[in-house]
Design a protein around this motif. Structure first.
Motif, PDB file in Angstrom:
ATOM      1  N   UNK A  19     157.891  -3.403  19.241  1.00 36.24           N
ATOM      2  CA  UNK A  19     158.795  -3.345  20.387  1.00 36.24           C
ATOM      3  C   UNK A  19     158.342  -4.306  21.481  1.00 36.24           C
ATOM      4  N   UNK A  20     159.162  -5.295  21.822  1.00 35.38           N
ATOM      5  CA  UNK A  20     158.801  -6.217  22.911  1.00 35.38           C
ATOM      6  C   UNK A  20     158.953  -5.542  24.269  1.00 35.38           C
ATOM      7  N   UNK A  32     167.953  -0.986  23.373  1.00 37.63           N
ATOM      8  CA  UNK A  32     167.414  -0.539  22.079  1.00 37.63           C
ATOM      9  C   UNK A  32     165.919  -0.258  22.164  1.00 37.63           C
ATOM     10  N   UNK A  33     165.192  -1.104  22.886  1.00 29.74           N
ATOM     11  CA  UNK A  33     163.752  -0.897  23.030  1.00 29.74           C
ATOM     12  C   UNK A  33     163.470   0.434  23.715  1.00 29.74           C
ATOM     13  N   UNK A  34     164.238   0.748  24.747  1.00 25.24           N
ATOM     14  CA  UNK A  34     164.065   2.021  25.453  1.00 25.24           C
ATOM     15  C   UNK A  34     164.352   3.185  24.505  1.00 25.24           C
ATOM     16  N   UNK A  35     165.411   3.090  23.720  1.00 26.05           N
ATOM     17  CA  UNK A  35     165.776   4.157  22.789  1.00 26.05           C
ATOM     18  C   UNK A  35     164.682   4.377  21.743  1.00 26.05           C
ATOM     19  N   UNK A  36     164.147   3.284  21.220  1.00 26.60           N
ATOM     20  CA  UNK A  36     163.093   3.400  20.208  1.00 26.60           C
ATOM     21  C   UNK A  36     161.853   4.053  20.803  1.00 26.60           C
ATOM     22  N   UNK A  89     156.065   5.157  14.581  1.00 29.72           N
ATOM     23  CA  UNK A  89     155.116   4.549  15.510  1.00 29.72           C
ATOM     24  C   UNK A  89     155.726   3.289  16.108  1.00 29.72           C
ATOM     25  N   UNK A  90     155.589   3.131  17.419  1.00 32.14           N
ATOM     26  CA  UNK A  90     155.996   1.893  18.080  1.00 32.14           C
ATOM     27  C   UNK A  90     154.746   1.195  18.590  1.00 32.14           C
ATOM     28  N   UNK A  91     154.632  -0.084  18.296  1.00 33.81           N
ATOM     29  CA  UNK A  91     153.505  -0.854  18.821  1.00 33.81           C
ATOM     30  C   UNK A  91     154.001  -1.804  19.894  1.00 33.81           C
TER      31      UNK A  91
END
Length: 288
Positions: A19-20, A32-36, A89-91
């Motif tokens: 996730x950037x 989308x990043x916020x949702x993830x 997992x989000x990195x």
């Protein structure tokens, strides 16, 4: 060969999301990043304090764990075990895209080795963002990231890249940028560059000009903040110094010998000055 269908055919393992995060302006965060980040079970953050500010701003309550270059070796097995339990997992890195100048690549390789899905989200990237506004040719380009810190190693690095036709993108500290431009000028000769500071932030600044022009400016007005340097590729019109360099080396060594230094001492001095190895200087001086 391994085939991944990112959004079809669910697997028992969880998904690793890359996730950037914004490189300065929080408004660049994607929906989308916020949702993830809200939906995953865990966030692996380069610096939990920096990421904590981001999460608080967007009211994200997902638990974090620290994951950076100093603990990656021991942390990766834990994160892979987490994913194999079916948890997501989000990195994230401190700014921009994961895996660029951080240990994300090692985590990706470990996940792929276990046939765990890896899904990358598009988003902010300092190098590309600066490149498209630089005025230099956007393609082809080469991204190198951070440069070697020692002057000799940096010059050797530039020597290997000076005849590349691609536009080159480097990250550099504002405290070393003047020395870097000096080394760049010594190896590349005069060339167009763009020095970008504080990208997407209030004090965003682009310095466009020749290496010597930008060097003169930063020497008079030292810079602060995050910097990156974009250098025009070699267009073939500049004379390569490779043919002349042995003569210059011979002259430099001989000048020191004429001043009373022993040959080996002069060779050592020229090697330190040019960033070449003593063996290279010795061979050129003695025409070996």
């Amino acid at each position: 060969m391994h085939r991944q269908e990112s959004f079809r055919n669910p697997t028992e393992s969880g998904v690793l999301y890359l996730v950037p995060t914004p490189i300065g302006n929080l408004g660049d965060m994607t929906f989308r990043a916020i949702e993830i980040l809200k939906s995953v079970d865990l966030i692996a953050a380069e610096d939990t304090r920096n990421t904590g500010i981001l999460l608080k701003h967007f009211e994200i309550e997902t638990r974090q764990t620290s994951f950076h270059e100093h603990n990656a070796y021991g942390k990766i097995p834990e994160l892979i075990a987490h994913l194999k339990q079916g948890k997501s997992l989000a990195q994230v890195s401190d700014a921009g895209l994961p895996s660029i100048s951080d240990p994300g690549h090692d985590l990706v390789c470990a996940a792929l080795a276990e046939e765990i899905k890896v899904v990358a989200l598009p988003g902010a990237s300092a190098g590309i963002t600066a490149l498209i506004a630089s005025g230099l040719a956007p393609q082809p380009h080469v991204f190198y990231g951070f440069l070697p810190r020692k002057s000799g190693q940096q010059k050797q690095f530039f020597e290997a890249k000076k005849n590349y036709p691609e536009t080159q993108i480097f990250y550099e500290s504002p405290y070393r940028i003047a020395d870097t431009l000096t080394n760049l000028l010594a190896v590349y000769g005069e060339r167009q560059v763009v020095l970008v500071r504080e990208l997407t932030k209030l004090y965003e600044e682009f310095l466009r000009g020749s290496i010597s022009e930008v060097l003169e400016y930063v020497a008079e007005k030292p810079l602060k903040g995050e910097c990156l340097l974009i250098v025009a590729g070699w267009d073939g019109s500049e004379e390569s110094s490779e043919a002349e360099e042995p003569v210059d080396i011979v002259a430099a060594v001989q000048a020191l010998v004429d001043q009373g230094q022993k040959t080996n001492q002069a060779i050592k001095g020229v090697a330190k000055q040019t960033g070449l190895t003593r063996q290279e200087v010795y061979n050129r001086y003695h025409n070996l």
